[in-house]
Design a protein around this motif. Structure first.
Motif, PDB file in Angstrom:
ATOM      1  N   ASN A  64      -3.736  -6.368   2.399  1.00  9.00           N
ATOM      2  CA  ASN A  64      -2.993  -5.418   3.218  1.00  9.00           C
ATOM      3  C   ASN A  64      -1.502  -5.430   2.887  1.00  9.00           C
ATOM      4  O   ASN A  64      -0.861  -4.380   2.879  1.00  9.00           O
ATOM      5  CB  ASN A  64      -3.205  -5.711   4.703  1.00  9.00           C
ATOM      6  CG  ASN A  64      -4.627  -5.444   5.129  1.00  9.00           C
ATOM      7  OD1 ASN A  64      -5.367  -4.747   4.452  1.00  9.00           O
ATOM      8  ND2 ASN A  64      -5.019  -6.014   6.243  1.00  9.00           N
ATOM      9  N   ASN A  65      -0.951  -6.614   2.610  1.00 11.69           N
ATOM     10  CA  ASN A  65       0.466  -6.698   2.258  1.00 11.69           C
ATOM     11  C   ASN A  65       0.757  -5.959   0.956  1.00 11.69           C
ATOM     12  O   ASN A  65       1.781  -5.289   0.831  1.00 11.69           O
ATOM     13  CB  ASN A  65       0.914  -8.151   2.153  1.00 11.69           C
ATOM     14  CG  ASN A  65       0.973  -8.815   3.509  1.00 11.69           C
ATOM     15  OD1 ASN A  65       1.107  -8.151   4.526  1.00 11.69           O
ATOM     16  ND2 ASN A  65       0.865 -10.127   3.526  1.00 11.69           N
ATOM     17  N   ILE A  66      -0.137  -6.080  -0.017  1.00  9.76           N
ATOM     18  CA  ILE A  66       0.065  -5.389  -1.291  1.00  9.76           C
ATOM     19  C   ILE A  66      -0.051  -3.879  -1.096  1.00  9.76           C
ATOM     20  O   ILE A  66       0.743  -3.104  -1.648  1.00  9.76           O
ATOM     21  CB  ILE A  66      -0.934  -5.900  -2.345  1.00  9.76           C
ATOM     22  CG1 ILE A  66      -0.535  -7.313  -2.761  1.00  9.76           C
ATOM     23  CG2 ILE A  66      -0.990  -4.987  -3.553  1.00  9.76           C
ATOM     24  CD1 ILE A  66      -1.532  -8.009  -3.646  1.00  9.76           C
ATOM     25  N   ALA A 136      -1.419   4.783  -0.208  1.00  8.20           N
ATOM     26  CA  ALA A 136      -2.103   3.971   0.803  1.00  8.20           C
ATOM     27  C   ALA A 136      -3.566   4.385   0.939  1.00  8.20           C
ATOM     28  O   ALA A 136      -4.451   3.526   1.063  1.00  8.20           O
ATOM     29  CB  ALA A 136      -1.386   4.092   2.140  1.00  8.20           C
ATOM     30  N   PHE A 137      -3.846   5.674   0.901  1.00  8.47           N
ATOM     31  CA  PHE A 137      -5.223   6.162   1.024  1.00  8.47           C
ATOM     32  C   PHE A 137      -6.080   5.684  -0.142  1.00  8.47           C
ATOM     33  O   PHE A 137      -7.185   5.174   0.052  1.00  8.47           O
ATOM     34  CB  PHE A 137      -5.227   7.692   1.110  1.00  8.47           C
ATOM     35  CG  PHE A 137      -6.589   8.281   1.259  1.00  8.47           C
ATOM     36  CD1 PHE A 137      -7.201   8.303   2.499  1.00  8.47           C
ATOM     37  CD2 PHE A 137      -7.272   8.804   0.171  1.00  8.47           C
ATOM     38  CE1 PHE A 137      -8.466   8.838   2.656  1.00  8.47           C
ATOM     39  CE2 PHE A 137      -8.532   9.347   0.309  1.00  8.47           C
ATOM     40  CZ  PHE A 137      -9.137   9.365   1.555  1.00  8.47           C
ATOM     41  N   ILE A 138      -5.570   5.836  -1.352  1.00 11.00           N
ATOM     42  CA  ILE A 138      -6.345   5.433  -2.528  1.00 11.00           C
ATOM     43  C   ILE A 138      -6.557   3.922  -2.539  1.00 11.00           C
ATOM     44  O   ILE A 138      -7.679   3.441  -2.755  1.00 11.00           O
ATOM     45  CB  ILE A 138      -5.660   5.918  -3.821  1.00 11.00           C
ATOM     46  CG1 ILE A 138      -5.774   7.437  -3.923  1.00 11.00           C
ATOM     47  CG2 ILE A 138      -6.266   5.250  -5.051  1.00 11.00           C
ATOM     48  CD1 ILE A 138      -4.984   8.046  -5.057  1.00 11.00           C
ATOM     49  N   LEU A 139      -5.502   3.160  -2.302  1.00  5.56           N
ATOM     50  CA  LEU A 139      -5.645   1.704  -2.344  1.00  5.56           C
ATOM     51  C   LEU A 139      -6.523   1.180  -1.213  1.00  5.56           C
ATOM     52  O   LEU A 139      -7.324   0.268  -1.423  1.00  5.56           O
ATOM     53  CB  LEU A 139      -4.270   1.037  -2.303  1.00  5.56           C
ATOM     54  CG  LEU A 139      -3.420   1.182  -3.552  1.00  5.56           C
ATOM     55  CD1 LEU A 139      -2.067   0.522  -3.348  1.00  5.56           C
ATOM     56  CD2 LEU A 139      -4.126   0.598  -4.759  1.00  5.56           C
ATOM     57  N   ASP A 140      -6.379   1.730  -0.020  1.00  5.07           N
ATOM     58  CA  ASP A 140      -7.186   1.245   1.099  1.00  5.07           C
ATOM     59  C   ASP A 140      -8.664   1.529   0.896  1.00  5.07           C
ATOM     60  O   ASP A 140      -9.510   0.779   1.361  1.00  5.07           O
ATOM     61  CB  ASP A 140      -6.705   1.876   2.401  1.00  5.07           C
ATOM     62  CG  ASP A 140      -7.329   1.213   3.620  1.00  5.07           C
ATOM     63  OD1 ASP A 140      -7.435  -0.028   3.631  1.00  5.07           O
ATOM     64  OD2 ASP A 140      -7.712   1.933   4.549  1.00  5.07           O
ATOM     65  N   THR A 142     -10.150   1.845  -2.177  1.00  6.65           N
ATOM     66  CA  THR A 142     -10.684   1.304  -3.436  1.00  6.65           C
ATOM     67  C   THR A 142     -10.592  -0.210  -3.522  1.00  6.65           C
ATOM     68  O   THR A 142     -11.444  -0.826  -4.155  1.00  6.65           O
ATOM     69  CB  THR A 142      -9.954   1.912  -4.650  1.00  6.65           C
ATOM     70  OG1 THR A 142      -8.553   1.666  -4.527  1.00  6.65           O
ATOM     71  CG2 THR A 142     -10.222   3.399  -4.747  1.00  6.65           C
ATOM     72  N   VAL A 143      -9.586  -0.819  -2.925  1.00  5.05           N
ATOM     73  CA  VAL A 143      -9.454  -2.278  -2.964  1.00  5.05           C
ATOM     74  C   VAL A 143     -10.437  -2.867  -1.961  1.00  5.05           C
ATOM     75  O   VAL A 143     -10.431  -2.501  -0.790  1.00  5.05           O
ATOM     76  CB  VAL A 143      -8.010  -2.710  -2.634  1.00  5.05           C
ATOM     77  CG1 VAL A 143      -7.894  -4.217  -2.565  1.00  5.05           C
ATOM     78  CG2 VAL A 143      -7.048  -2.149  -3.659  1.00  5.05           C
ATOM     79  N   PRO A 144     -11.316  -3.777  -2.416  1.00  7.72           N
ATOM     80  CA  PRO A 144     -12.310  -4.328  -1.489  1.00  7.72           C
ATOM     81  C   PRO A 144     -11.669  -5.153  -0.374  1.00  7.72           C
ATOM     82  O   PRO A 144     -10.692  -5.857  -0.590  1.00  7.72           O
ATOM     83  CB  PRO A 144     -13.195  -5.205  -2.377  1.00  7.72           C
ATOM     84  CG  PRO A 144     -12.558  -5.277  -3.701  1.00  7.72           C
ATOM     85  CD  PRO A 144     -11.446  -4.308  -3.759  1.00  7.72           C
ATOM     86  N   ARG A 150      -9.581  -4.701   7.206  1.00  6.65           N
ATOM     87  CA  ARG A 150      -9.126  -3.313   7.220  1.00  6.65           C
ATOM     88  C   ARG A 150      -8.820  -2.816   8.628  1.00  6.65           C
ATOM     89  O   ARG A 150      -8.171  -1.792   8.801  1.00  6.65           O
ATOM     90  CB  ARG A 150     -10.188  -2.413   6.587  1.00  6.65           C
ATOM     91  CG  ARG A 150     -10.404  -2.720   5.121  1.00  6.65           C
ATOM     92  CD  ARG A 150     -11.443  -1.853   4.518  1.00  6.65           C
ATOM     93  NE  ARG A 150     -10.889  -0.516   4.362  1.00  6.65           N
ATOM     94  CZ  ARG A 150     -11.624   0.566   4.321  1.00  6.65           C
ATOM     95  NH1 ARG A 150     -12.931   0.493   4.432  1.00  6.65           N
ATOM     96  NH2 ARG A 150     -11.068   1.748   4.156  1.00  6.65           N
ATOM     97  N   GLY A 151      -9.306  -3.503   9.655  1.00  3.36           N
ATOM     98  CA  GLY A 151      -9.039  -3.105  11.028  1.00  3.36           C
ATOM     99  C   GLY A 151      -9.995  -2.066  11.561  1.00  3.36           C
ATOM    100  O   GLY A 151      -9.762  -1.516  12.630  1.00  3.36           O
TER     101      GLY A 151
END
Length: 189
Positions: A64-66, A136-140, A142-144, A150-151
């Motif tokens: 989440n920080n990244i 943010a949309f793409i990373l959230d 695609t990153v497992p 993820r909340g």
């Protein structure tokens, strides 16, 4: 101000006052320094409210920080790159900062065979919020990461979501309109 009713009432009052010419003249006479101060406070509040949406996610997670760090960094640097194309060296006239994305649209770095596509892409990529959202949309997505990380665990069960007072307060519709939309998954009564 946390009440939606106050915001709704304020919006109605502002819409009605927009029809009065003297009020518009008074607002136009407000000095730029005061408007800049109000905009600083407003944008700081919008940023804080946006970051408060992360309260259900694990803020100590490196994932989440990244994602947050990259979206904030790229939302500052990519539009700066696009906006440098809006500075036309042969012109002596300075363009106000709020018109900068529209100047970039016609002179931006993206050049395709379609002028409409050039205009849209150059304009969108010169806005900070658009870049932050896209990254943010793409990373959230695609990153497992776990549901807890993820909340989204809060919204996984409708009964658990209805018991959470912050969710019903934040996502409830005004004036009990939610009763008409009980078929929607996250609208509480």
């Amino acid at each position: 101000m946390g009440s939606r009713r106050a915001i709704e009432l304020g919006a109605v009052i502002l819409i009605l006052l927009s029809f009065v010419g003297k009020i518009g003249g008074f607002i136009a006479s407000i000095p730029d320094v005061m408007v800049a101060g109000l905009l600083c406070c407003m944008w700081a509040m919008i940023a804080a409210l946006g970051l408060s949406n992360l309260r259900y996610s694990e803020t100590g997670s490196s994932r989440n920080n990244i994602i947050i760090g990259l979206s904030l960094f790229l939302s500052l640097s990519v539009p700066a790159y696009f906006q440098q194309y809006g500075l036309i060296p042969s012109s002596n006239s300075s363009v106000p900062s709020y018109f900068q994305p529209y100047v970039v649209a016609s002179h931006g770095p993206i050049h395709t065979s379609s002028r409409g596509v050039n205009y849209v892409l150059n304009t969108l990529f010169s806005f900070h919020m658009v870049i932050a959202f896209i990254v943010a949309f793409i990373l959230d997505n695609t990153v497992p990461g776990s549901r807890q990380e993820r909340g989204v665990y809060v919204w996984s069960e409708p009964e658990a979501a209805k018991r959470e007072p912050a969710i019903t307060k934040d996502y409830g519709l005004p004036f009990r309109i939610g009763r008409m939309f009980t078929w929607v998954k996250w609208v509480g009564l």
